[in-house]
Enzyme design. Structure first.
Site, PDB file in Angstrom:
ATOM      1  N   ARG A  41       4.040 -15.345 -13.029  1.00 45.16           N
ATOM      2  CA  ARG A  41       5.433 -15.750 -13.262  1.00 45.16           C
ATOM      3  C   ARG A  41       5.541 -17.129 -13.889  1.00 45.16           C
ATOM      4  O   ARG A  41       6.472 -17.397 -14.656  1.00 45.16           O
ATOM      5  CB  ARG A  41       6.227 -15.697 -11.947  1.00 45.16           C
ATOM      6  CG  ARG A  41       6.533 -14.271 -11.520  1.00 45.16           C
ATOM      7  CD  ARG A  41       7.284 -14.220 -10.220  1.00 45.16           C
ATOM      8  NE  ARG A  41       7.672 -12.840  -9.934  1.00 45.16           N
ATOM      9  CZ  ARG A  41       8.112 -12.421  -8.758  1.00 45.16           C
ATOM     10  NH1 ARG A  41       8.222 -13.268  -7.759  1.00 45.16           N
ATOM     11  NH2 ARG A  41       8.451 -11.158  -8.581  1.00 45.16           N
ATOM     12  N   LYS A 202      12.403   5.831  -0.777  1.00 46.19           N
ATOM     13  CA  LYS A 202      13.743   6.244  -0.336  1.00 46.19           C
ATOM     14  C   LYS A 202      14.655   6.717  -1.460  1.00 46.19           C
ATOM     15  O   LYS A 202      14.805   6.061  -2.481  1.00 46.19           O
ATOM     16  CB  LYS A 202      14.416   5.073   0.386  1.00 46.19           C
ATOM     17  CG  LYS A 202      13.717   4.721   1.694  1.00 46.19           C
ATOM     18  CD  LYS A 202      14.402   3.564   2.384  1.00 46.19           C
ATOM     19  CE  LYS A 202      13.795   3.349   3.758  1.00 46.19           C
ATOM     20  NZ  LYS A 202      14.418   2.197   4.428  1.00 46.19           N
ATOM     21  N   GLY A 355       8.171  -4.331  -9.662  1.00 45.49           N
ATOM     22  CA  GLY A 355       7.784  -3.899  -8.317  1.00 45.49           C
ATOM     23  C   GLY A 355       6.430  -3.212  -8.260  1.00 45.49           C
ATOM     24  O   GLY A 355       5.479  -3.613  -8.921  1.00 45.49           O
ATOM     25  N   GLY A 378      14.083  -5.708  -8.332  1.00 44.70           N
ATOM     26  CA  GLY A 378      15.470  -5.407  -7.945  1.00 44.70           C
ATOM     27  C   GLY A 378      16.428  -5.510  -9.114  1.00 44.70           C
ATOM     28  O   GLY A 378      17.354  -4.711  -9.261  1.00 44.70           O
TER      29      GLY A 378
END
Length: 398
Positions: A41, A202, A355, A378
């Site tokens: 990053r 999920k 992710g 996200g």
């Protein structure tokens, strides 16, 4: 949302102080050594930082790290980031002891063109996550232009990601520009066929993405733990596999919606299951609808792998978010590995949505074969849902 935002190249920064929001939320060693275990990053921010310094700007960089919840936590200090950034830039990075306190203000006031300083962890300030206008104003007062380059944080309306844009002309850095061009372009005007691969545990966390992609995709591929809710919803036996009972009706709705819209929705036909949720569980391959009691679905099976790889072979654009199985257990990583390999061989525009999928592609050595690996998990997910991202919406339109 308008993706066509002004960038650092659209403003004159020569001789000006620039508040630059970066994403320096890097993983650190678990001991107290302050060693950064992955500086990806920090490296990703270099093109924007170097451009600003070359243009004669004085750069006041800022970022959050972890979740200190408004308290000063020394283990979450950005001091190790300043040290690593100094090494990468080959020049001194001045470190402030606070965010908007006397030390930061004095150092920002004294900062000269071509110099860079780093504020302390923005989340040491309780007002950061509340988007407190007083904190945003205090940060903005240190600069004349705001540049946002922390795509991983643009889905949050925080003082340093959105609030400061109320007080300064706000533009994007090169990282955000690339994310908007590539992901925005794939959503607005994709090279077809557009294939979306969605995995992870999920359904509830991906339902918005599925819903939005049903409007634009040609094929949607479902894998990972979320696939068992789809399976149970149509009456299949899923043993001890992950199930979100409250989302079964939604799963059926999505299947019907796909059929109504002519979108091909692919679900696993076979499953590698384990007799326990463990890296060394006993394995067997069964039809996805027939997982025996006491067994847990852990990965997509060989026939599913074949179908999914065929589906991406002729794609024009592929968006992938979420692993196909329990990727952290090597014995159950084969489905995720096969999909990554298939993407590395296709001629399609390949976009990895941050992710776990990004981690998988990097671990397997396919990162350089992908068109784009998003820097925000996200944020890229909410982007794909079609949600407005506060840290992008606040930037000036071209």
């Amino acid at each position: 949302m308008n993706y066509n935002k002004k960038t650092v190249k659209d403003v004159d920064v020569a001789g000006k102080k620039v508040l630059l929001r970066c994403d320096f939320n890097v993983p650190m060693a678990k001991d107290a050594s302050g060693v950064i275990t992955d500086d990806k990053r920090i490296r990703a921010a270099l093109p924007t930082i170097q451009y600003l310094l070359e243009q004669g700007a004085a750069v006041v960089a800022c970022s959050h790290m972890g979740k200190p919840k408004g308290e000063v936590k020394p283990e979450l200090s950005l001091k190790p980031v300043a040290a690593r950034l100094s090494e990468l830039l080959g020049k001194d990075v001045i470190m402030a002891d606070d965010v908007v306190g006397p030390d930061a203000q004095a150092k920002a006031a004294a900062l000269q063109p071509g110099q860079i300083m780093l504020l302390e962890n923005t989340r040491f300030e309780p007002g950061e996550t509340k988007n407190d206008p007083a904190l945003a104003k205090a940060m903005a007062d240190m600069a004349e232009v705001y540049v946002s380059d922390a795509f991983g944080a643009v889905h949050r309306a925080h003082a340093s990601t959105a609030g400061v844009a109320e007080y300064l002309p706000a533009v994007s850095g090169f990282l955000i520009e690339k994310e908007l061009q590539i992901i925005g372009g794939a959503l607005a005007n994709p090279k077809r066929p557009l294939v979306a691969i969605l995995g992870g545990s999920k359904v509830s966390s991906k339902i918005g993405v599925i819903n939005n992609l049903l409007e634009i995709a040609d094929t949607i591929i479902i894998g990972g733990g979320m696939s068992y809710t789809f399976c149970a919803a149509r009456g299949g036996k899923i043993g001890n596999s992950l199930l979100e009972e409250d989302w079964m009706d939604y799963a059926n709705e999505m299947v019907k919606k796909a059929a109504d819209k002519g979108v091909k929705l692919l679900l696993p036909v076979d499953t590698v299951c384990g007799d326990a949720f463990s890296p060394d569980a006993k394995q067997m391959v069964v039809d996805t609808d027939c997982i025996p009691d006491g067994w847990t679905g852990m990965d997509i099976g060989p026939e599913t792998v074949k179908q999914y790889c065929e589906a991406v072979a002729d794609a024009g654009t592929v968006i992938w978010n979420g692993p196909m199985g329990v990727f952290e257990f090597p014995a159950f990583a084969k489905g995720t590995e096969a999909v990554a390999e298939a993407l590395s061989k296709t001629n399609a525009i390949t976009i990895i949505g941050g992710g776990d999928s990004a981690a998988a592609v990097q671990q397997l050595g396919y990162a350089d074969k992908m068109t784009h690996i998003s820097t925000g998990g996200g944020a890229s997910l909410e982007f794909m849902e079609g949600k407005e991202l506060p840290g992008v919406a606040c930037l000036l339109d071209k």
